[in-house]
Design an enzyme around this catalytic site. Structure first.
Site, PDB file in Angstrom:
ATOM      1  N   GLY A  31     -10.504   2.335 -70.316  1.00  0.00           N
ATOM      2  CA  GLY A  31      -9.128   1.977 -70.622  1.00  0.00           C
ATOM      3  C   GLY A  31      -9.066   0.895 -71.685  1.00  0.00           C
ATOM      4  N   SER A 113       3.579  15.115 -64.632  1.00  0.00           N
ATOM      5  CA  SER A 113       4.779  14.418 -64.181  1.00  0.00           C
ATOM      6  C   SER A 113       5.759  15.364 -63.492  1.00  0.00           C
ATOM      7  CB  SER A 113       5.447  13.777 -65.394  1.00  0.00           C
ATOM      8  OG  SER A 113       6.749  13.381 -65.077  1.00  0.00           O
ATOM      9  N   TYR A 138       8.519  13.086 -73.326  1.00  0.00           N
ATOM     10  CA  TYR A 138       7.469  12.765 -72.352  1.00  0.00           C
ATOM     11  C   TYR A 138       7.129  14.000 -71.510  1.00  0.00           C
ATOM     12  CZ  TYR A 138       5.485  10.018 -68.389  1.00  0.00           C
ATOM     13  OH  TYR A 138       4.695   9.484 -67.409  1.00  0.00           O
ATOM     14  N   LYS A 142       3.690  16.434 -71.423  1.00  0.00           N
ATOM     15  CA  LYS A 142       2.969  16.763 -70.187  1.00  0.00           C
ATOM     16  C   LYS A 142       2.822  18.272 -70.049  1.00  0.00           C
ATOM     17  CE  LYS A 142       2.416  12.664 -68.065  1.00  0.00           C
ATOM     18  NZ  LYS A 142       1.060  12.101 -67.880  1.00  0.00           N
ATOM     19  N   ARG A 205      15.252  10.042 -56.476  1.00  0.00           N
ATOM     20  CA  ARG A 205      13.857  10.285 -56.814  1.00  0.00           C
ATOM     21  C   ARG A 205      13.039  10.464 -55.549  1.00  0.00           C
ATOM     22  NH1 ARG A 205      15.803  11.171 -60.667  1.00  0.00           N
ATOM     23  NH2 ARG A 205      15.513  10.464 -62.805  1.00  0.00           N
TER      24      ARG A 205
END
Lengths: 305, 305
Positions: A31, A113, A138, A142, A205
């Site tokens: 990373g 995601s 985004y 994905k 969510r």
């Protein structure tokens, strides 16, 4: 198992590395930086940028399984510069897959995601077979990466699994990346500040505790079977207002809310159907939401982040 | 209607420009080169590269509708360099869409690929709602562009339509781009050479005559309604061996075949379900396969290409 975790310094990466070390795996951790270096003591850390093929190739060499958790953007930031999002995530992943072809990688496990790939869903909870109509760059990135993984298996027999994650939360999630509602809310609540909420708080969510997410990644590394894509979530929907109420309940005082206008990147509801992970990945989510939230609050209090 | 055709010098572009001029439209024709400049006399030609935003912006200025037919790769070439395919097609299309946002473009009509976007289909003929699992980088790029079009409509109200084309054939299709089985076969047959066939000739495709494709593009520019994506094909499957037999029949002599090994980029069957285009786009395919093939042979004989 010799593992490489890409994005090891972040929230999911740190937890996954610890989980893999606890299982006795050799873990190489890759990373840009470590949020909590002391937590990765059992791992072999390599500092590097995902878009730099040289350091990436060094990290990959000699590993069996690669966990790809890297994401250079957030749903909100990706829409602001879609080309940059595509370059940083999809192009870099293609270069990574080329390196995997050249080495002896047995499997790639990719963190996709579940909250953005389906877009505004017709069916709640949403199964893996639902149409994918992302409303963020985004989510498109994905989706494209999932398709390239499938292509690499078809063309070069590079094995893979995809986990479409709901909203993971838990210890080691910080507020630095502007992602993670639970961390942001708990952080504000503990510091006595009002939590910042986009919209009226009705956005729903699916919050899943990080230890359950780590379990799913480990199972995905060993999974045998023909399914490739699994939703990982709690299967339960919670509104932002529910989260504030739960935090208030656990803290024993009312958390104040500062409301801002809603954002176009937020679909109104996202709850994942996780039957496939439970039946085929043999995934057993263990941590109930309130227990997870309690642990998160305890960690944040003790860490003082 | 003031139109811009991107990729106007190619096979579909040349035919579309002529069709639009015949309808009385103002047509700006953009591309790297014109295969048949004399055919585009009624259009305003602009030489330019799709990946160069400056020439593209000049071309777009003042137009209502843009037909985006540009494809820098073929299904076979795209798999050889997936990053280059992604850059040339998807990144360039994103830059194009940014220009569309800034100008007063009313609609983008995009030529997608019905033959590659679905991958190996479960259902024949394949409807627009079928899952999309491309086995080529070419198909993944087409899919990503469709998703970005949807995103631009969601975020910026940029209207669009997508035509997922089967295998168009007809006049002005040359053999230069290594794409277009009918053109390649007719060309070889007329020159007395054996046709080159990948695999055993059982691969089935859906061949649609170019005039019908042009009709679909014009209808897509004017379409009102909520559907965005339409399959455009004949709805009939023909094997490569069928094509050779039909050419032999029309030429009156047996065309020889030189067989080569099958290719991984070829799905075994691709036939599109075109009910939606017929019912909602009010598209009426007019040219039967044998008539189209006859016209193609006549054109190729007269043009001597």
């Amino acid at each position: 198992m010799r593992c490489l975790v890409l994005g090891a310094g972040g929230f999911i990466g740190t937890n996954l590395c610890r989980g893999l070390v606890a299982q006795g795996c050799f873990v190489r951790a890759f990373g840009r930086r470590q949020s909590f270096p002391e937590l990765l003591t059992g791992c072999h850390w390599i500092s590097g940028n995902f878009s730099d093929p040289t350091s990436l190739a060094t990290a990959i060499q000699g590993c069996d399984v690669v966990f790809h958790l890297i994401n250079a953007t957030t749903p909100a930031s990706a829409n602001l510069d879609k080309v940059a999002d595509l370059e940083a995530n999809v192009v870099s992943t293609l270069r990574f897959l080329e390196i995997c072809r050249e080495t002896n990688i047995k499997r790639v496990v990719f963190a996709s995601s579940g909250g953005t790939i389906y877009g505004v869903p017709n069916l709640i909870p949403t199964p893996e077979t639902a149409p994918t109509h992302p409303i963020t760059a985004y989510g498109i990135s994905k989706l494209a990466i999932e398709k390239y993984l499938s292509l690499y298996e078809y063309l070069y027999s590079l094995d893979y699994r995809v986990l479409r994650l709901a909203n993971p939360f838990g210890p080691y999630q910080t507020t630095l990346k502007n992602q993670g509602v639970v961390a942001a809310f708990v952080h504000r609540a503990l510091s006595g500040a009002p939590v910042e909420m986009w919209g009226d708080g009705s956005v729903i969510r699916d919050y899943v505790y990080i230890d359950d997410v780590v379990d799913a990644f480990v199972l995905a590394a060993f999974h045998k079977g023909s399914n490739r894509v699994f939703n990982i979530g709690s299967g339960e929907g919670r509104s932002l207002n529910d989260i504030v109420a739960a935090i208030s309940r656990l803290l024993g005082y009312e958390v104040n809310v500062y409301r801002r206008a809603g954002r176009s990147v937020d679909v109104p509801v996202s709850v994942l159907d996780t039957e496939l992970a439970i039946s085929d990945l043999h995934w057993v989510p263990r941590i109930k939401f309130d227990d997870g939230l309690r642990r998160t609050i305890e960690w944040m209090k003790s860490a003082g982040v």
